[in-house]
Each structure stands twice: as C-alpha cells, then as structure tokens.
Write a protein that holds these residues in place. Sequence first.
Motif, PDB file in Angstrom:
ATOM      1  N   UNK A 153       3.253   9.814  22.315  1.00 47.30           N
ATOM      2  CA  UNK A 153       3.233   9.185  21.235  1.00 47.30           C
ATOM      3  C   UNK A 153       3.559   7.666  21.870  1.00 47.30           C
ATOM      4  N   UNK A 154       2.885   6.818  21.109  1.00 48.06           N
ATOM      5  CA  UNK A 154       3.277   5.276  21.420  1.00 48.06           C
ATOM      6  C   UNK A 154       3.723   4.586  20.160  1.00 48.06           C
ATOM      7  N   UNK A 155       4.830   4.223  20.059  1.00 46.43           N
ATOM      8  CA  UNK A 155       5.113   3.407  18.848  1.00 46.43           C
ATOM      9  C   UNK A 155       5.911   2.240  19.142  1.00 46.43           C
ATOM     10  N   UNK A 156       5.352   1.189  18.846  1.00 41.79           N
ATOM     11  CA  UNK A 156       6.042   0.074  18.901  1.00 41.79           C
ATOM     12  C   UNK A 156       6.136  -1.003  17.947  1.00 41.79           C
ATOM     13  N   UNK A 157       7.248  -0.831  17.132  1.00 45.05           N
ATOM     14  CA  UNK A 157       7.323  -1.837  15.896  1.00 45.05           C
ATOM     15  C   UNK A 157       7.262  -3.257  15.810  1.00 45.05           C
ATOM     16  N   UNK A 158       7.468  -3.789  17.503  1.00 36.28           N
ATOM     17  CA  UNK A 158       7.268  -5.184  17.384  1.00 36.28           C
ATOM     18  C   UNK A 158       6.122  -5.645  17.719  1.00 36.28           C
ATOM     19  N   UNK A 159       5.119  -4.897  17.832  1.00 37.40           N
ATOM     20  CA  UNK A 159       3.761  -5.195  17.981  1.00 37.40           C
ATOM     21  C   UNK A 159       3.116  -5.556  16.403  1.00 37.40           C
ATOM     22  N   UNK A 160       2.420  -6.571  16.417  1.00 34.49           N
ATOM     23  CA  UNK A 160       1.927  -7.095  15.170  1.00 34.49           C
ATOM     24  C   UNK A 160       0.803  -6.484  14.785  1.00 34.49           C
ATOM     25  N   UNK A 161       0.082  -5.617  15.492  1.00 35.67           N
ATOM     26  CA  UNK A 161      -1.082  -4.756  15.193  1.00 35.67           C
ATOM     27  C   UNK A 161      -1.219  -3.768  16.351  1.00 35.67           C
ATOM     28  N   UNK A 182      -1.941   4.926  -9.722  1.00 42.83           N
ATOM     29  CA  UNK A 182      -2.025   3.668  -9.417  1.00 42.83           C
ATOM     30  C   UNK A 182      -1.773   3.157  -8.036  1.00 42.83           C
ATOM     31  N   UNK A 183      -2.604   2.527  -7.395  1.00 44.92           N
ATOM     32  CA  UNK A 183      -2.072   2.126  -5.944  1.00 44.92           C
ATOM     33  C   UNK A 183      -1.444   0.928  -6.227  1.00 44.92           C
ATOM     34  N   UNK A 184      -0.254   0.926  -5.394  1.00 47.58           N
ATOM     35  CA  UNK A 184       0.510  -0.429  -5.331  1.00 47.58           C
ATOM     36  C   UNK A 184       0.531  -1.213  -4.237  1.00 47.58           C
ATOM     37  N   UNK A 185       0.165  -2.373  -4.221  1.00 48.56           N
ATOM     38  CA  UNK A 185       0.248  -3.197  -3.004  1.00 48.56           C
ATOM     39  C   UNK A 185       1.372  -4.199  -3.150  1.00 48.56           C
ATOM     40  N   UNK A 186       2.294  -4.260  -2.076  1.00 44.96           N
ATOM     41  CA  UNK A 186       3.429  -4.898  -2.101  1.00 44.96           C
ATOM     42  C   UNK A 186       3.449  -6.204  -1.000  1.00 44.96           C
ATOM     43  N   UNK A 187       3.743  -7.282  -1.318  1.00 45.86           N
ATOM     44  CA  UNK A 187       3.841  -8.338  -0.066  1.00 45.86           C
ATOM     45  C   UNK A 187       5.259  -9.123  -0.657  1.00 45.86           C
ATOM     46  N   UNK A 204      12.373  -6.152   2.620  1.00 46.17           N
ATOM     47  CA  UNK A 204      11.565  -5.275   3.280  1.00 46.17           C
ATOM     48  C   UNK A 204      10.643  -4.555   2.217  1.00 46.17           C
ATOM     49  N   UNK A 205       9.425  -4.680   1.985  1.00 46.06           N
ATOM     50  CA  UNK A 205       8.762  -4.161   1.259  1.00 46.06           C
ATOM     51  C   UNK A 205       8.396  -2.568   1.566  1.00 46.06           C
ATOM     52  N   UNK A 206       8.162  -2.629   2.920  1.00 48.99           N
ATOM     53  CA  UNK A 206       8.229  -1.282   3.498  1.00 48.99           C
ATOM     54  C   UNK A 206       9.261  -0.163   2.921  1.00 48.99           C
ATOM     55  N   UNK A 207      10.343  -0.499   3.054  1.00 47.37           N
ATOM     56  CA  UNK A 207      11.569   0.343   2.594  1.00 47.37           C
ATOM     57  C   UNK A 207      11.222   0.693   1.093  1.00 47.37           C
ATOM     58  N   UNK A 262       5.008   5.855   0.170  1.00 45.81           N
ATOM     59  CA  UNK A 262       4.254   5.142   0.885  1.00 45.81           C
ATOM     60  C   UNK A 262       4.667   4.568   2.388  1.00 45.81           C
ATOM     61  N   UNK A 263       4.115   3.352   2.444  1.00 43.41           N
ATOM     62  CA  UNK A 263       4.990   2.821   3.773  1.00 43.41           C
ATOM     63  C   UNK A 263       4.012   1.598   4.154  1.00 43.41           C
ATOM     64  N   UNK A 264       4.309   1.127   5.332  1.00 42.75           N
ATOM     65  CA  UNK A 264       3.680  -0.305   5.930  1.00 42.75           C
ATOM     66  C   UNK A 264       4.601  -1.018   6.599  1.00 42.75           C
ATOM     67  N   UNK A 265       4.354  -2.346   6.494  1.00 44.33           N
ATOM     68  CA  UNK A 265       5.258  -3.247   7.145  1.00 44.33           C
ATOM     69  C   UNK A 265       6.395  -3.954   6.255  1.00 44.33           C
ATOM     70  N   UNK A 266       7.357  -4.631   7.025  1.00 40.62           N
ATOM     71  CA  UNK A 266       8.358  -5.401   6.318  1.00 40.62           C
ATOM     72  C   UNK A 266       7.509  -6.044   5.310  1.00 40.62           C
ATOM     73  N   UNK A 267       6.658  -6.906   5.656  1.00 39.15           N
ATOM     74  CA  UNK A 267       6.151  -7.921   4.756  1.00 39.15           C
ATOM     75  C   UNK A 267       5.080  -7.408   3.992  1.00 39.15           C
ATOM     76  N   UNK A 268       4.433  -6.325   4.186  1.00 36.67           N
ATOM     77  CA  UNK A 268       2.996  -5.724   3.513  1.00 36.67           C
ATOM     78  C   UNK A 268       3.154  -4.076   3.410  1.00 36.67           C
TER      79      UNK A 268
END
Length: 322
Positions: A126-134, A273-278, A284-287, A294-300
């Motif tokens: 398992x490789x998880x690196x939250x600081x990686x942008x992609x 409905x699918x919700x997209x948050x930015x 922190x829209x991921x929270x 759902x989930x995602x990134x802090x800003x998307x």
Amino acid sequence: MPGAIPGLTDAACAIREAGSLVATGHVNPDGDALGSSLGLALSARAAGRSARACFGGGFALGRHFSFLDTGPVVDPGEAGAPDVLVAFDCNDPERLGAELAPVVEAAGTVVMIDHHVAGAGFGDIRVCEPSAPAAALLCYRLIRLIGWDLPPEAATALLLGLVTDTGRFQYGNTNPEALRAAAELVEVGARPEVIGQAVYESVPFGYLGVAGAVLSRATLEPAHSLVWSYLTQDDLGRHRIGMEDADALIDDVRIAREAEVALLLKEQPGGKWKLSLRSRRHVDVAAIAETMGGGGHHRAAGCSFSGTRDEAVEAVRRRLAG
C-alpha cells in the motif's frame, strides 16, 4: 514530497520481478487514474514486459481522452491472473468495480497507489502519499525506481494526470516536484498542447446551451459563502450531449469570487444526484463529501445523494455551517 515514500520501493521490486502486470484505477477513471494506469502499462510494454490495463464499470473512453494510446486496454474478462495488479488513485477495492474483483482475487500481488487521505486502503503493498498532487506523480516516481524508460505515449499519459489533478498547475496542491516532473515528461516527448486542446478547449456545441442553462440557475448564498447550481437529464437531452461532456461545468460555476465553495448537482438517470464540490482556500470539501459517503481532495471532492435536489443542497449548507 521529499524523501522516500513508504511502500514505493517494495512496489517497484514486485513489478520489476513480475512476469505479467495489470494496471487499473477507479470506475469512470479521470485523467489521473487513466493516465497513471496507461503510463505504467505503456512503459512496461516498451521494456518488453507483458502489461495490460483494464477498468470496471462498463468503461468507455471519453472523447476528450481520445488522444491517449489505449493499446494496452482490455476488458476485465481478458485480464487473466496477473503476477502483479497495480490500482491507481483508489483506496477502496469496491471503487474498482465488480468486474475487477476476480482479477484482484487472482493477482499474485496487489499494489495500491493513491494520494487520497480517506480510506483504510487495500492490497499487499500500500502506497498512500497525501502530499502528492496526483497519483501520476507517484507513478512517475515508480517507473524511475523500476528503471524503465518512458516512451512519449506514456509520458503524455502521465502528464495528463498531473495537469488534470492540479487544475493546469493552478491548484494549491501544485508543488515544485510536480513542475519538475512535468518538465521532464515534456523532455521525453509528452505533448502538453494535445492535452490542453483535447481536455480544455474542445466541447460539443451543445455544451454551450447546457452551460447557459446551468449558469442561469446559479445561486449565491453569502451566509454560507456558497455558490451552487444544477444540471438535469432534460438539459442533456435537449442539447444532445452526454454527462461526460459536462464535466467542466463545475469550473464555470466556481469562478464567482464572492463564494469560497462551489457546488454543482448533476441529476443521474435513476433519479439520484451526483455532487461536485470545489473550494478556494479554507474549506476542506473532502471532509464534507466523506460525511455524505464520498471523498476526494481538500479543494475538490464529490459524492452521490439519494434524496431531492433541495435536500442535497441543505445537507451541504448544514455542513458548511459546522
């Protein structure tokens, strides 16, 4: 993202020793999941290895990704039992889709490579690196660790992942390593102009009508620093475009300077409905998305919602209010 990333060296060793490889990502893969999977598979094939890519959820390549070399892509039923399966941009095996479950089960070693915070993860490595942008940046590091060359087609796929997950290097997750990696990918043949035109400067004419309808409904709620709008199945039908052609609408909504958070609700064929948050800087829209399944990134981020449109907006309001 300095220094060694836990698990990445182990992943490189496992892949280097594998006789067969399958790369995959979450269902409805975005530019990052698709670009990472193809980047690894194309690099492996250029090195003379047996490598395939496959995706669940009835995968169909969107027109805006048609420039990619999809030679390694096969249906999940053709993936067989690989020595190593690498899942990108996903920390939950259910998000790979039911079609991938037999492939994951049959794989000798399962490697998860992700940059999202949520989820316990899965797999043998398992490789998880939250600081990686992609995830594409992690894939790029992985390929370098393995020692493979990057053919131009693989470099373009990886650059797609970097470009899309950093918002063309405009989001706050853009870091120096991402910019250095982008330069190195261009040096070996990646085509930024092809990515830019296909992903950001090419829409069907009907998109203009749908965008007009969505923007005409935009609502600003200063009390919550929120701007929101919605897209219906009727909008898509009247203007003869598919949901995949409407992905950029959230970026049209989010530019209102008075709002910290933007929300776009997209009606699904079954009534959900699918919700997209930015968000711009602070929220922190991921929270928020995680509390709604759902989930995602802090800003998307994003999630699905089974209630009405008004109930979905109210659920977001409540979470913004704390």
